[in-house]
Design a protein around this motif. Structure first.
Motif, PDB file in Angstrom:
ATOM      1  N   LEU A 165       6.634 -21.201   4.702  1.00  0.00           N
ATOM      2  CA  LEU A 165       6.358 -20.383   3.528  1.00  0.00           C
ATOM      3  C   LEU A 165       7.643 -19.702   3.070  1.00  0.00           C
ATOM      4  CD1 LEU A 165       3.097 -18.644   4.811  1.00  0.00           C
ATOM      5  CD2 LEU A 165       3.239 -20.659   3.335  1.00  0.00           C
ATOM      6  N   MET A 166       7.733 -19.433   1.767  1.00  0.00           N
ATOM      7  CA  MET A 166       8.924 -18.796   1.234  1.00  0.00           C
ATOM      8  C   MET A 166       8.560 -17.845   0.100  1.00  0.00           C
ATOM      9  SD  MET A 166      11.386 -18.689  -1.370  1.00  0.00           S
ATOM     10  CE  MET A 166      11.247 -20.210  -2.321  1.00  0.00           C
ATOM     11  N   ILE A 167       9.214 -16.685   0.084  1.00  0.00           N
ATOM     12  CA  ILE A 167       9.087 -15.733  -1.008  1.00  0.00           C
ATOM     13  C   ILE A 167      10.479 -15.212  -1.325  1.00  0.00           C
ATOM     14  CG2 ILE A 167       8.628 -13.784   0.551  1.00  0.00           C
ATOM     15  CD1 ILE A 167       6.815 -12.616  -1.633  1.00  0.00           C
ATOM     16  N   ARG A 168      10.774 -15.010  -2.597  1.00  0.00           N
ATOM     17  CA  ARG A 168      12.093 -14.526  -2.994  1.00  0.00           C
ATOM     18  C   ARG A 168      12.335 -13.119  -2.459  1.00  0.00           C
ATOM     19  NH1 ARG A 168      14.966 -18.938  -4.038  1.00  0.00           N
ATOM     20  NH2 ARG A 168      13.907 -20.300  -5.528  1.00  0.00           N
ATOM     21  N   MET A 169      13.568 -12.871  -2.015  1.00  0.00           N
ATOM     22  CA  MET A 169      13.918 -11.568  -1.474  1.00  0.00           C
ATOM     23  C   MET A 169      13.681 -10.460  -2.497  1.00  0.00           C
ATOM     24  SD  MET A 169      15.212  -9.738   1.059  1.00  0.00           S
ATOM     25  CE  MET A 169      16.270 -10.724   2.122  1.00  0.00           C
ATOM     26  N   GLY A 170      14.009 -10.743  -3.760  1.00  0.00           N
ATOM     27  CA  GLY A 170      13.827  -9.745  -4.813  1.00  0.00           C
ATOM     28  C   GLY A 170      12.378  -9.331  -4.952  1.00  0.00           C
ATOM     29  N   TYR A 171      11.463 -10.335  -4.934  1.00  0.00           N
ATOM     30  CA  TYR A 171      10.048  -9.979  -5.074  1.00  0.00           C
ATOM     31  C   TYR A 171       9.511  -9.355  -3.798  1.00  0.00           C
ATOM     32  CZ  TYR A 171       5.283  -9.865  -6.621  1.00  0.00           C
ATOM     33  OH  TYR A 171       4.048  -9.402  -6.976  1.00  0.00           O
ATOM     34  N   ALA A 172      10.020  -9.778  -2.633  1.00  0.00           N
ATOM     35  CA  ALA A 172       9.585  -9.170  -1.377  1.00  0.00           C
ATOM     36  C   ALA A 172       9.922  -7.678  -1.366  1.00  0.00           C
ATOM     37  CB  ALA A 172      10.248  -9.874  -0.195  1.00  0.00           C
ATOM     38  N   PHE A 173      11.122  -7.343  -1.856  1.00  0.00           N
ATOM     39  CA  PHE A 173      11.511  -5.933  -1.937  1.00  0.00           C
ATOM     40  C   PHE A 173      10.623  -5.192  -2.942  1.00  0.00           C
ATOM     41  CE2 PHE A 173      13.967  -2.566  -4.028  1.00  0.00           C
ATOM     42  CZ  PHE A 173      14.306  -1.788  -2.929  1.00  0.00           C
ATOM     43  N   PHE A 174      10.343  -5.845  -4.079  1.00  0.00           N
ATOM     44  CA  PHE A 174       9.487  -5.239  -5.102  1.00  0.00           C
ATOM     45  C   PHE A 174       8.077  -5.022  -4.581  1.00  0.00           C
ATOM     46  CE2 PHE A 174       6.507  -5.914  -8.696  1.00  0.00           C
ATOM     47  CZ  PHE A 174       6.811  -4.773  -9.431  1.00  0.00           C
ATOM     48  N   ALA A 175       7.550  -6.018  -3.839  1.00  0.00           N
ATOM     49  CA  ALA A 175       6.202  -5.896  -3.272  1.00  0.00           C
ATOM     50  C   ALA A 175       6.146  -4.769  -2.248  1.00  0.00           C
ATOM     51  CB  ALA A 175       5.784  -7.218  -2.632  1.00  0.00           C
ATOM     52  N   GLY A 176       7.202  -4.645  -1.438  1.00  0.00           N
ATOM     53  CA  GLY A 176       7.249  -3.551  -0.473  1.00  0.00           C
ATOM     54  C   GLY A 176       7.285  -2.195  -1.151  1.00  0.00           C
ATOM     55  N   LEU A 177       8.039  -2.106  -2.252  1.00  0.00           N
ATOM     56  CA  LEU A 177       8.107  -0.855  -3.015  1.00  0.00           C
ATOM     57  C   LEU A 177       6.756  -0.534  -3.635  1.00  0.00           C
ATOM     58  CD1 LEU A 177       9.892   1.444  -4.077  1.00  0.00           C
ATOM     59  CD2 LEU A 177      10.460  -0.007  -6.046  1.00  0.00           C
ATOM     60  N   GLN A 178       6.091  -1.548  -4.168  1.00  0.00           N
ATOM     61  CA  GLN A 178       4.755  -1.357  -4.731  1.00  0.00           C
ATOM     62  C   GLN A 178       3.780  -0.844  -3.674  1.00  0.00           C
ATOM     63  OE1 GLN A 178       3.494  -5.070  -6.570  1.00  0.00           O
ATOM     64  NE2 GLN A 178       3.515  -4.064  -8.556  1.00  0.00           N
ATOM     65  N   LEU A 179       3.844  -1.443  -2.470  1.00  0.00           N
ATOM     66  CA  LEU A 179       2.945  -1.025  -1.397  1.00  0.00           C
ATOM     67  C   LEU A 179       3.190   0.438  -1.030  1.00  0.00           C
ATOM     68  CD1 LEU A 179       0.800  -1.752   0.723  1.00  0.00           C
ATOM     69  CD2 LEU A 179       2.665  -2.481   2.232  1.00  0.00           C
ATOM     70  N   PHE A 180       4.457   0.838  -0.948  1.00  0.00           N
ATOM     71  CA  PHE A 180       4.787   2.216  -0.623  1.00  0.00           C
ATOM     72  C   PHE A 180       4.216   3.181  -1.663  1.00  0.00           C
ATOM     73  CE2 PHE A 180       7.555   5.925  -1.096  1.00  0.00           C
ATOM     74  CZ  PHE A 180       7.522   6.447   0.191  1.00  0.00           C
ATOM     75  N   VAL A 181       4.369   2.833  -2.944  1.00  0.00           N
ATOM     76  CA  VAL A 181       3.862   3.690  -4.021  1.00  0.00           C
ATOM     77  C   VAL A 181       2.347   3.796  -3.950  1.00  0.00           C
ATOM     78  CG1 VAL A 181       3.615   3.926  -6.523  1.00  0.00           C
ATOM     79  CG2 VAL A 181       5.815   3.245  -5.547  1.00  0.00           C
ATOM     80  N   ARG A 182       1.672   2.666  -3.670  1.00  0.00           N
ATOM     81  CA  ARG A 182       0.208   2.670  -3.583  1.00  0.00           C
ATOM     82  C   ARG A 182      -0.270   3.516  -2.399  1.00  0.00           C
ATOM     83  NH1 ARG A 182      -2.527  -1.520  -6.401  1.00  0.00           N
ATOM     84  NH2 ARG A 182      -1.105  -2.793  -7.660  1.00  0.00           N
ATOM     85  N   ILE A 183       0.490   3.497  -1.302  1.00  0.00           N
ATOM     86  CA  ILE A 183       0.145   4.333  -0.152  1.00  0.00           C
ATOM     87  C   ILE A 183       0.406   5.804  -0.473  1.00  0.00           C
ATOM     88  CG2 ILE A 183       0.720   4.870   2.256  1.00  0.00           C
ATOM     89  CD1 ILE A 183       1.469   1.922   2.605  1.00  0.00           C
ATOM     90  N   TYR A 184       1.523   6.071  -1.139  1.00  0.00           N
ATOM     91  CA  TYR A 184       1.930   7.445  -1.450  1.00  0.00           C
ATOM     92  C   TYR A 184       0.921   8.140  -2.361  1.00  0.00           C
ATOM     93  CZ  TYR A 184       4.809  11.317  -3.144  1.00  0.00           C
ATOM     94  OH  TYR A 184       5.281  12.555  -3.488  1.00  0.00           O
ATOM     95  N   LYS A 185       0.268   7.375  -3.249  1.00  0.00           N
ATOM     96  CA  LYS A 185      -0.665   7.959  -4.199  1.00  0.00           C
ATOM     97  C   LYS A 185      -1.989   8.372  -3.566  1.00  0.00           C
ATOM     98  CE  LYS A 185       1.081   5.792  -8.433  1.00  0.00           C
ATOM     99  NZ  LYS A 185       0.754   4.884  -9.574  1.00  0.00           N
ATOM    100  N   VAL A 186      -2.239   7.910  -2.353  1.00  0.00           N
ATOM    101  CA  VAL A 186      -3.460   8.291  -1.646  1.00  0.00           C
ATOM    102  C   VAL A 186      -3.171   9.526  -0.800  1.00  0.00           C
ATOM    103  CG1 VAL A 186      -5.216   7.567   0.017  1.00  0.00           C
ATOM    104  CG2 VAL A 186      -4.236   5.901  -1.568  1.00  0.00           C
ATOM    105  N   LYS A 187      -4.029  10.511  -0.862  1.00  0.00           N
ATOM    106  CA  LYS A 187      -3.831  11.733  -0.100  1.00  0.00           C
ATOM    107  C   LYS A 187      -3.810  11.428   1.398  1.00  0.00           C
ATOM    108  CE  LYS A 187      -5.658  16.406   0.571  1.00  0.00           C
ATOM    109  NZ  LYS A 187      -6.724  17.365   0.202  1.00  0.00           N
ATOM    110  N   GLY A 188      -2.717  11.798   2.041  1.00  0.00           N
ATOM    111  CA  GLY A 188      -2.571  11.550   3.476  1.00  0.00           C
ATOM    112  C   GLY A 188      -2.224  10.116   3.813  1.00  0.00           C
TER     113      GLY A 188
END
Length: 228
Positions: A193-216
């Motif tokens: 399997l392969m995913i571009r490094m740029g999108y992997a970084f973007f997906a990780g950033l998206q996940l962090f933001v989605r976690i951050y928006k939830v209380k706790g």
């Protein structure tokens, strides 16, 4: 003028890194009662490498579950660095599986739109190689033929769900080979399997933001991962 060249070089490096692939190679083999699982992750054209291997999986009964030996190694390109190898043995029983399940539910609950994030990430993942060959045989020829058909149906169902989300870029090599007049079972699964490094970084950033928006959310993930 020097600053212009520095900026251009930085831009080129960012583009090169973003376009590079994070490649995951998975191999699973089961023959008779023996299992072996290997996974290798490469990034930045192979400069970064992580290997994870499970050479032994032993079933010890319904109550004791599975005994698993695992090995991992990491290569980090730093001065005077070398591969770091870790070996460990764990027991996976009903209690451990239920604990993983409950922990997974808690983590997903602390991510806004987890399913949407996961599906979006999978759609940017490419399958560059797939081989799945199974040999099966029973004492009776008719039972062998029926079992062969059932395995074909199971494979097509699993891969149908798999490729509904992930882009297939290679012709899959699939086979179920009946072994008449002998009892045996062997399966070999090989997938890249392969995913571009740029999108992997973007997906990780998206996940962090989605976690951050939830209380706790951040605290829950930190607490859970620190216990893993």
């Amino acid at each position: 003028m020097v600053w212009v060249w520095i900026v251009l070089i930085v831009i080129v490096l960012i583009v090169v890194v973003a376009l590079s692939g994070v490649r995951t190679h998975i191999i699973y083999t089961r023959e008779s009662q023996d299992d072996q699982f290997n996974m290798e992750i490469r990034a930045l054209y192979g400069i970064f490498r992580y290997r994870y291997s499970i050479p032994v999986i032993q079933f010890e009964g319904l109550l004791k579950g599975f005994s698993v030996e695992k090995e991992s190694s990491t290569n980090i390109p730093m001065p005077a660095s070398k591969d770091h190898n870790n070996k460990d043995q764990i027991n996976i029983d009903r209690k451990v599986i239920l604990n993983w399940y409950e922990k997974g539910k808690v983590l997903i609950h602390h991510v806004i739109g987890f399913n949407h994030w996961l599906m979006s990430t999978l759609k940017h993942t490419h399958c560059t190689q797939l081989s799945w060959v199974t040999n099966v045989g029973l004492d009776d020829a008719a039972e062998t033929a029926i079992t062969t058909g059932m395995i074909w149906g199971l494979k097509t169902s699993i891969l149908g769900v798999f490729f509904n989300q992930i882009k297939l870029e290679a012709q899959p090599q699939l086979a179920v080979v009946p072994q008449f007049n002998q009892t045996m079972f062997r399966t070999h699964f090989d997938c890249s399997l392969m995913i571009r490094m740029g999108y992997a970084f973007f997906a990780g950033l998206q996940l962090f933001v989605r976690i951050y928006k939830v209380k706790g959310g951040i605290r829950t993930w930190q607490k859970s991962l620190s216990k893993s």
